[in-house]
Design a protein around this motif. Structure first.
Motif, mmCIF file in Angstrom:
data_model
loop_
_atom_site.group_PDB
_atom_site.id
_atom_site.type_symbol
_atom_site.label_atom_id
_atom_site.label_comp_id
_atom_site.label_asym_id
_atom_site.label_seq_id
_atom_site.Cartn_x
_atom_site.Cartn_y
_atom_site.Cartn_z
ATOM 1 N N VAL A 40 0.830 -1.206 0.000
ATOM 2 C CA VAL A 40 0.000 0.000 0.000
ATOM 3 C C VAL A 40 0.865 1.257 0.000
ATOM 4 O O VAL A 40 1.839 1.356 0.742
ATOM 5 C CB VAL A 40 -0.939 0.023 1.224
ATOM 6 C CG1 VAL A 40 -1.795 1.277 1.241
ATOM 7 C CG2 VAL A 40 -1.815 -1.231 1.247
ATOM 8 N N ALA A 41 0.484 2.209 -0.836
ATOM 9 C CA ALA A 41 1.084 3.549 -0.835
ATOM 10 C C ALA A 41 0.006 4.527 -0.383
ATOM 11 O O ALA A 41 -1.160 4.404 -0.770
ATOM 12 C CB ALA A 41 1.593 3.921 -2.223
ATOM 13 N N TRP A 42 0.392 5.479 0.434
ATOM 14 C CA TRP A 42 -0.535 6.445 1.012
ATOM 15 C C TRP A 42 -0.152 7.849 0.568
ATOM 16 O O TRP A 42 1.015 8.130 0.324
ATOM 17 C CB TRP A 42 -0.460 6.404 2.542
ATOM 18 C CG TRP A 42 -0.563 5.032 3.116
ATOM 19 C CD1 TRP A 42 0.457 4.122 3.267
ATOM 20 C CD2 TRP A 42 -1.736 4.383 3.601
ATOM 21 N NE1 TRP A 42 -0.028 2.962 3.834
ATOM 22 C CE2 TRP A 42 -1.372 3.102 4.057
ATOM 23 C CE3 TRP A 42 -3.071 4.778 3.717
ATOM 24 C CZ2 TRP A 42 -2.284 2.207 4.604
ATOM 25 C CZ3 TRP A 42 -3.973 3.885 4.270
ATOM 26 C CH2 TRP A 42 -3.572 2.617 4.700
ATOM 27 N N SER A 43 -1.126 8.755 0.520
ATOM 28 C CA SER A 43 -0.802 10.158 0.259
ATOM 29 C C SER A 43 -1.749 11.046 1.051
ATOM 30 O O SER A 43 -2.829 10.632 1.468
ATOM 31 C CB SER A 43 -0.915 10.486 -1.234
ATOM 32 O OG SER A 43 -2.262 10.707 -1.601
ATOM 33 N N ASP A 44 -1.311 12.285 1.250
ATOM 34 C CA ASP A 44 -2.158 13.287 1.881
ATOM 35 C C ASP A 44 -1.507 14.637 1.669
ATOM 36 O O ASP A 44 -0.345 14.729 1.272
ATOM 37 C CB ASP A 44 -2.341 13.001 3.369
ATOM 38 C CG ASP A 44 -3.634 13.601 3.927
ATOM 39 O OD1 ASP A 44 -4.394 14.239 3.157
ATOM 40 O OD2 ASP A 44 -3.883 13.444 5.114
ATOM 41 N N GLU A 45 -2.278 15.662 1.953
ATOM 42 C CA GLU A 45 -1.761 17.015 1.883
ATOM 43 C C GLU A 45 -1.957 17.682 3.232
ATOM 44 O O GLU A 45 -2.847 17.304 3.994
ATOM 45 C CB GLU A 45 -2.430 17.838 0.773
ATOM 46 C CG GLU A 45 -3.924 17.924 0.840
ATOM 47 C CD GLU A 45 -4.632 16.716 0.252
ATOM 48 O OE1 GLU A 45 -5.792 16.504 0.648
ATOM 49 O OE2 GLU A 45 -4.067 15.975 -0.558
ATOM 50 N N ALA A 122 5.186 3.059 -10.145
ATOM 51 C CA ALA A 122 5.917 2.206 -11.081
ATOM 52 C C ALA A 122 7.293 1.841 -10.534
ATOM 53 O O ALA A 122 7.777 0.729 -10.728
ATOM 54 C CB ALA A 122 6.050 2.900 -12.434
ATOM 55 N N PHE A 123 7.921 2.782 -9.824
ATOM 56 C CA PHE A 123 9.238 2.532 -9.248
ATOM 57 C C PHE A 123 9.149 1.589 -8.051
ATOM 58 O O PHE A 123 9.909 0.631 -7.937
ATOM 59 C CB PHE A 123 9.884 3.859 -8.828
ATOM 60 C CG PHE A 123 11.165 3.696 -8.072
ATOM 61 C CD1 PHE A 123 12.335 3.323 -8.723
ATOM 62 C CD2 PHE A 123 11.208 3.907 -6.702
ATOM 63 C CE1 PHE A 123 13.528 3.158 -8.020
ATOM 64 C CE2 PHE A 123 12.381 3.740 -5.986
ATOM 65 C CZ PHE A 123 13.550 3.375 -6.657
ATOM 66 N N VAL A 124 8.215 1.851 -7.131
ATOM 67 C CA VAL A 124 8.127 1.084 -5.891
ATOM 68 C C VAL A 124 7.470 -0.278 -6.106
ATOM 69 O O VAL A 124 7.830 -1.257 -5.450
ATOM 70 C CB VAL A 124 7.365 1.889 -4.807
ATOM 71 C CG1 VAL A 124 7.157 1.077 -3.541
ATOM 72 C CG2 VAL A 124 8.123 3.163 -4.480
ATOM 73 N N PHE A 125 6.522 -0.344 -7.033
ATOM 74 C CA PHE A 125 5.800 -1.595 -7.302
ATOM 75 C C PHE A 125 5.948 -1.942 -8.790
ATOM 76 O O PHE A 125 4.985 -1.858 -9.550
ATOM 77 C CB PHE A 125 4.325 -1.459 -6.927
ATOM 78 C CG PHE A 125 4.090 -0.986 -5.510
ATOM 79 C CD1 PHE A 125 4.311 -1.848 -4.442
ATOM 80 C CD2 PHE A 125 3.671 0.305 -5.255
ATOM 81 C CE1 PHE A 125 4.102 -1.419 -3.139
ATOM 82 C CE2 PHE A 125 3.461 0.736 -3.950
ATOM 83 C CZ PHE A 125 3.677 -0.121 -2.887
#
Length: 154
Positions: A40-45, A122-125
């Motif tokens: 899982v990749a997460w994001s927020d601002e 694409a880089f991480v997964f």
């Protein structure tokens, strides 16, 4: 009576539907393994203020103490400045951190997805097995023309 003046704590307004969806999501994912969470990749601002200028600072003082250093809150003109940042991360690596020039709206969120998130995923997964998780705020769910932002959400 021991009562003190306090400002209310601000929390996101959650409707009954929001609470039901969050509970459902938690139940669906409670048995995930560490390997599943690593996909899982997460994001927020978030907005960061240089100076605390929202008027919420309060002091307790006795008469005549108003000019003591402990009772003074300095201020700057034009709100003192701040910065809004958007970023992403996963188990494997920190992703890009991008300055958001204005309020996060669907158009600049979609640009971050296209310009920053897709290369990061694409880089991480590299096998394409990553899952992007966001918090389902309105700018993350908006429809822009014929394109819509469709992501997993909490």
């Amino acid at each position: 009576m021991g009562l003190c003046s306090r400002r209310p704590i601000h929390v996101p307004l959650l409707t009954k539907r929001h609470r039901q969806l969050r509970l459902q999501w938690a139940r669906e994912h409670r048995d995930w393994t560490m390997d599943e969470w690593k996909r899982v990749a997460w994001s927020d601002e978030s907005r960061f203020l240089i100076h605390h200028v929202d008027g919420r600072v309060r002091v307790r003082r006795l008469p005549g103490e108003q000019l003591l250093p402990s009772c003074i809150a300095g201020h700057t003109q034009a709100n003192g400045g701040g910065i809004m940042l958007w970023g992403t991360f996963s188990w494997a690596a920190l992703g890009p951190v991008v300055e958001v020039e204005q309020t996060m709206k669907a158009a600049n969120y979609l640009n971050n997805i296209t310009d920053q998130l897709h290369p990061y995923m694409a880089f991480v997964f590299p096998t394409g097995n990553g899952i992007f998780q966001q918090d389902n705020t309105p700018c993350h769910r908006a429809r822009i023309g014929s394109r819509s932002i469709l992501m997993n959400s909490t």
